[in-house]
Design a protein around this motif. Structure first.
Motif, PDB file in Angstrom:
ATOM      1  N   ASN A 473      42.096  64.310  51.710  1.00  0.00           N
ATOM      2  CA  ASN A 473      41.838  63.009  50.801  1.00  0.00           C
ATOM      3  C   ASN A 473      42.790  62.741  49.653  1.00  0.00           C
ATOM      4  OD1 ASN A 473      40.598  60.693  49.796  1.00  0.00           O
ATOM      5  ND2 ASN A 473      39.043  61.844  48.969  1.00  0.00           N
ATOM      6  N   GLN A 475      44.435  59.540  46.935  1.00  0.00           N
ATOM      7  CA  GLN A 475      44.462  58.052  46.733  1.00  0.00           C
ATOM      8  C   GLN A 475      45.836  57.321  46.535  1.00  0.00           C
ATOM      9  OE1 GLN A 475      41.549  57.825  43.511  1.00  0.00           O
ATOM     10  NE2 GLN A 475      39.940  58.855  44.807  1.00  0.00           N
ATOM     11  N   HIS A 503      40.382  55.175  49.959  1.00  0.00           N
ATOM     12  CA  HIS A 503      39.258  55.437  50.945  1.00  0.00           C
ATOM     13  C   HIS A 503      38.943  56.870  50.751  1.00  0.00           C
ATOM     14  CE1 HIS A 503      41.601  52.085  52.979  1.00  0.00           C
ATOM     15  NE2 HIS A 503      40.141  51.656  52.947  1.00  0.00           N
ATOM     16  N   ALA A 504      37.686  57.230  51.477  1.00  0.00           N
ATOM     17  CA  ALA A 504      37.201  58.799  51.723  1.00  0.00           C
ATOM     18  C   ALA A 504      37.816  59.400  52.651  1.00  0.00           C
ATOM     19  CB  ALA A 504      35.825  58.705  51.760  1.00  0.00           C
ATOM     20  N   GLY A 505      38.050  60.828  52.620  1.00  0.00           N
ATOM     21  CA  GLY A 505      38.552  61.434  53.763  1.00  0.00           C
ATOM     22  C   GLY A 505      39.983  61.466  53.756  1.00  0.00           C
ATOM     23  N   ALA A 506      40.429  61.835  54.902  1.00  0.00           N
ATOM     24  CA  ALA A 506      41.738  61.690  55.353  1.00  0.00           C
ATOM     25  C   ALA A 506      42.277  60.319  55.945  1.00  0.00           C
ATOM     26  CB  ALA A 506      41.915  62.896  56.179  1.00  0.00           C
ATOM     27  N   GLU A 509      45.899  55.382  53.239  1.00  0.00           N
ATOM     28  CA  GLU A 509      45.784  54.586  52.243  1.00  0.00           C
ATOM     29  C   GLU A 509      46.785  53.579  52.360  1.00  0.00           C
ATOM     30  OE1 GLU A 509      43.169  54.828  50.707  1.00  0.00           O
ATOM     31  OE2 GLU A 509      42.752  56.966  50.757  1.00  0.00           O
ATOM     32  N   GLY A 532      39.650  66.741  45.210  1.00  0.00           N
ATOM     33  CA  GLY A 532      40.796  67.317  45.997  1.00  0.00           C
ATOM     34  C   GLY A 532      41.142  68.841  45.596  1.00  0.00           C
TER      35      GLY A 532
END
Length: 546
Positions: A473, A475, A503-506, A509, A532
């Motif tokens: 994750n 941003q 967004h959440a997780g991997a 973006e 993270g």
């Protein structure tokens, strides 16, 4: 012999080797396992005997890695051991190799010390307890290569460990006074580079190229003298810079100088400090980002009673009951037993320079990660504030797979990348007016590098698409040309923040940004969320499809 305890923080903080016939032939091609080949790296160079009839097939690869032909009749070549480890498996699979051996020093006894030949043979070596704890009791370090710059008090160059020592460069005049703190520079330098000369002790990297900067020419160490030393190290580098010094004040210009040295390709190593009994207040430069921070351990691999704990801790190394050279004006024998994280840091600095010399293709960001993640875990499982990722482990650092390089560091904020910020030129923009597409692979990590900022070109018209594809994750934010820091809040952020993706997780973006009537540079910020720990990512920039 005198015992000296240097634990003050206000001014100064205080491999498996190869046997003689590692690989031989019996009329058949050699097939060596990965672990056997890795042992070659205990020596700077390796001898490779090729099959006579097919040797020509290997010549392009040998020449590419700088191999030297020693004997055409024997088809015998000598090449750097790190290159040999990478190249030999391919040559062996093709049946081109007849024998492989480390290029042993003359007189090395392959039966010594269980089949290994070590370098700790000087009179006081038996009192040096630390080599076995960091994996080098039977190691032979490489020849001179990547320099180690000691920024410290002056070194007594008339001492028997330094008088006539090759590859010892005083970058400025070396002075010391009768003040006990002024023996510090001689002691720390000896821990790195005391030679194998039949006298006193042996340092961790006896053949190191040792560069010395006296940061206390008037008897008192100052930030200005430290910064001048960093500038000299940059000029004579890149290399490893040892800072066995520190204080409790966070001084911006000192941080800028440290980051500038790292940006120039150097590895900076600093002692964590000796304030454990007084609460472990953060010490600088050890607590700055992109500094390899080193704590001290004892003969039981426990954190010492004086070694500060720190959220910036990367690894630890022996730092108690350390044999060191000191000026004879303090002790007629020229040697003393010393304590302090000041002596842990030089072990890491010397080891890092030896590893870098053995593995010259590493960048400073790769070496940083190799040194701390190759360490031997002690104490609490995993990272802890006392010993970081563990105790220095030289053999593991020599063989550990390097992570991808992390380009453009340091780049945690706008001033580090824009022109006339940290440097006059700033960082190279990812895209420009005549270069609208680009992609870069990098990483972020919670303690040393949680944020990456890049410049990129926003054309006057049209749109660009900025995409971050992470392994964990992250941003993504885009900031305007007037941004002073990506940590702006309130009215400043409302004015400058152009887009965000979180967004959440991997998941990837992505932000699409429209031109603003005039071409300009803007800033992309890739960062870890609060929870993270680490992520690799690819950041790409391209014009939006119409």
């Amino acid at each position: 012999m005198r015992r000296v305890v240097l634990t003050g923080i206000a001014a100064l903080c205080c491999s498996p080797a190869a046997s003689a016939a590692l690989l031989t032939h019996q009329g058949q091609p050699v097939t060596a396992g990965t672990r056997s080949l890795a042992r070659l790296q205990a020596y700077p160079r390796t001898l490779v005997e090729l099959d006579h009839d097919r040797a020509a097939q290997a010549l392009p690869q040998l020449r590419r890695v700088g191999a030297q032909q020693l004997d055409p009749q024997l088809s015998l070549w000598r090449l750097p051991s790190w290159s040999a480890v990478r190249l030999l498996p391919r040559l062996e699979r093709r049946g081109l190799v007849r024998s492989v051996s480390p290029d042993l020093p003359i007189g090395a006894d392959p039966g010594h010390a269980g089949g290994f030949f070590g370098m700790f043979t000087d009179p006081l070596s038996p009192q040096e307890w630390w080599p076995s704890h960091i994996g080098i009791a039977n190691w032979i370090g490489p020849g001179p290569g990547v320099p180690v710059t000691m920024i410290d008090s002056g070194v007594d160059l008339s001492h028997e460990e330094f008088l006539g020592r090759p590859n010892t460069i005083a970058l400025n005049a070396q002075t010391f006074t009768a003040n006990d703190e002024e023996l510090h520079g001689t002691a720390t330098a000896s821990v790195v580079g005391a030679p194998v000369n039949g006298k006193g002790i042996v340092g961790i990297y006896p053949l190191a190229k040792l560069q010395l900067w006296d940061a206390s020419p008037g008897g008192e160490l100052t930030v200005g003298d430290e910064i001048a030393g960093l500038r000299s190290a940059i000029k004579h580098g890149p290399g490893v810079i040892n800072l066995s010094l520190g204080g409790f004040d966070r001084i911006p210009i000192e941080e800028h100088a440290i980051l500038g040295a790292f940006a120039a390709g150097n590895l900076i190593v600093a002692s964590a400090g000796n304030d454990r009994g007084e609460g472990s207040s953060p010490s600088y430069p050890a607590s700055f980002a992109h500094v390899l921070t080193v704590g001290a351990t004892d003969e039981a691999d426990r954190v010492t009673s004086f070694s500060s704990s720190s959220q910036a801790m990367d690894l630890a190394a022996p730092g108690q009951d350390m044999e060191a050279a000191i000026p004879t004006v303090f002790e007629p024998t020229g040697y003393a037993q010393v304590d302090g994280t000041s002596f842990s840091a030089p072990l890491v600095s010397g080891a890092a320079a030896a590893v870098w010399t053995t593995r010259p293709t590493l960048t400073n960001t790769q070496l940083f990660e190799v040194m701390r993640h190759a360490s031997r875990d002690v104490g609490k499982r995993g990272w802890d504030a006392d010993t970081g990722y563990g105790v220095l482990n030289v053999p593991a650092a020599i063989t550990r797979k390097a992570p991808p390089a992390d380009p453009q560091e340091p780049n945690e904020d706008v001033y580090l990348v824009r022109p006339n910020g940290l440097t006059r030129a700033g960082k190279t923009p990812l895209t420009a007016q005549n270069r609208p597409r680009a992609a870069i692979k990098a990483s972020v990590e919670r303690r040393e590098d949680p944020e990456d900022v890049y410049r990129l070109w926003l054309p006057a018209k049209g749109k660009i698409v900025v995409t971050a594809r992470p392994t964990a994750n992250v941003q993504l934010e885009l900031w305007g040309k007037s941004t002073t820091t990506v940590f702006e809040r309130g009215a400043a952020a409302k004015r400058d923040l152009l887009g965000t993706s979180a967004h959440a997780g991997a998941r990837f973006e992505r932000i699409t940004l429209k031109g603003r009537g005039v071409g300009q540079f803007v800033y992309a910020d890739v960062f870890l969320p609060k929870t993270g720990v680490q992520a690799n990512y690819t950041l790409s920039v391209a014009p939006a499809a119409r």
